[in-house]
Design a protein around this motif. Structure first.
Motif, PDB file in Angstrom:
ATOM      1  N   SER A   1       0.820  -1.205   0.000  1.00 16.38           N
ATOM      2  CA  SER A   1       0.000   0.000   0.000  1.00 16.38           C
ATOM      3  C   SER A   1       0.863   1.268   0.000  1.00 16.38           C
ATOM      4  CB  SER A   1      -0.921  -0.009   1.221  1.00 16.38           C
ATOM      5  OG  SER A   1      -1.704   1.160   1.255  1.00 16.38           O
TER       6      SER A   1
ATOM      7  N   GLY B   1      -0.262  -1.916  -6.851  1.00 15.37           N
ATOM      8  CA  GLY B   1       0.203  -1.771  -5.483  1.00 15.37           C
ATOM      9  C   GLY B   1       1.687  -1.476  -5.526  1.00 15.37           C
TER      10      GLY B   1
ATOM     11  N   THR C   1      -5.826   1.541  -1.183  1.00 15.08           N
ATOM     12  CA  THR C   1      -6.685   0.648  -0.410  1.00 15.08           C
ATOM     13  C   THR C   1      -7.562  -0.171  -1.356  1.00 15.08           C
ATOM     14  OG1 THR C   1      -6.800   2.330   1.321  1.00 15.08           O
ATOM     15  CG2 THR C   1      -8.428   0.586   1.413  1.00 15.08           C
TER      16      THR C   1
ATOM     17  N   TRP D   1      -7.299   4.985  -4.697  1.00 19.99           N
ATOM     18  CA  TRP D   1      -6.026   5.656  -4.447  1.00 19.99           C
ATOM     19  C   TRP D   1      -6.037   7.021  -5.104  1.00 19.99           C
ATOM     20  CZ3 TRP D   1      -0.562   4.567  -6.678  1.00 19.99           C
ATOM     21  CH2 TRP D   1       0.419   5.073  -5.817  1.00 19.99           C
TER      22      TRP D   1
END
Length: 168
Positions: free
Chosen positions: A48, A70, A146, A158
């Motif tokens: 994250s 990610g 997330t 995001w």
């Protein structure tokens, strides 16, 4: 002898300090979200990253390029039952999960090679499923990337984007 002890003490202190600094917490924490959608257990593992004042879409995450969705290892998406994603069948299993963002839409990719570092060895011949979705512009900014599992969909949230896809 005294000089040797001082030298060894300084050398030991240098290595101890270097080791302690190398143990800093990574900027992109490892996260996991699990949930149930229509009786299927779904687990998403991802790094994250934070926005930290950067321009995300089109710069840090370039348009038209495969992105690991990610940070660090490629994001993984695992389901214990077959699913229907945006009307297309995804067999049960563990997949790496990639996104190709563009200004107008995003391509979501479920790749059969689940264990990958980033997208560096991504190979499209291993794709199990590719779908196109339209991202939404969020009303507010989300600092840390997330994943959210709802009753009928999954969302990657995001910065000021929400990239969601329907799951049945």
């Amino acid at each position: 002898m005294k000089i040797l002890k001082i030298y060894l003490l300084v050398l030991f202190s240098f290595f101890a300090f270097s080791f302690a600094n190398a143990q800093d917490k990574p900027k992109s924490s490892a996260e996991k979200v699990t949930g149930m959608i229509n009786g299927a257990k779904i687990e998403i593992n991802y790094g994250s990253p934070s926005v930290r004042g950067r321009k995300i879409w089109g710069e840090l995450v370039r348009f038209g390029e495969v992105w690991r969705a990610g940070a660090n290892d490629a994001t993984t998406f695992e389901t214990d039952k077959d699913l229907t994603i945006e009307g297309m069948r995804l067999p049960s299993g563990k997949y790496s999960f990639f996104v190709i963002p563009n200004k107008e839409d995003c391509t979501i990719i479920f790749n059969k090679e689940a264990k990958q570092w980033g997208a560096y060895k991504y190979n499209s011949k291993d794709d199990q499923l590719r779908i196109k979705v339209k991202q939404q512009i969020a009303d507010s900014t989300t600092e840390k990337l997330t994943y959210i599992m709802n009753a009928t969909d999954v969302e990657l949230v995001w910065d000021n984007w929400i990239i969601g896809f329907e799951v049945k």
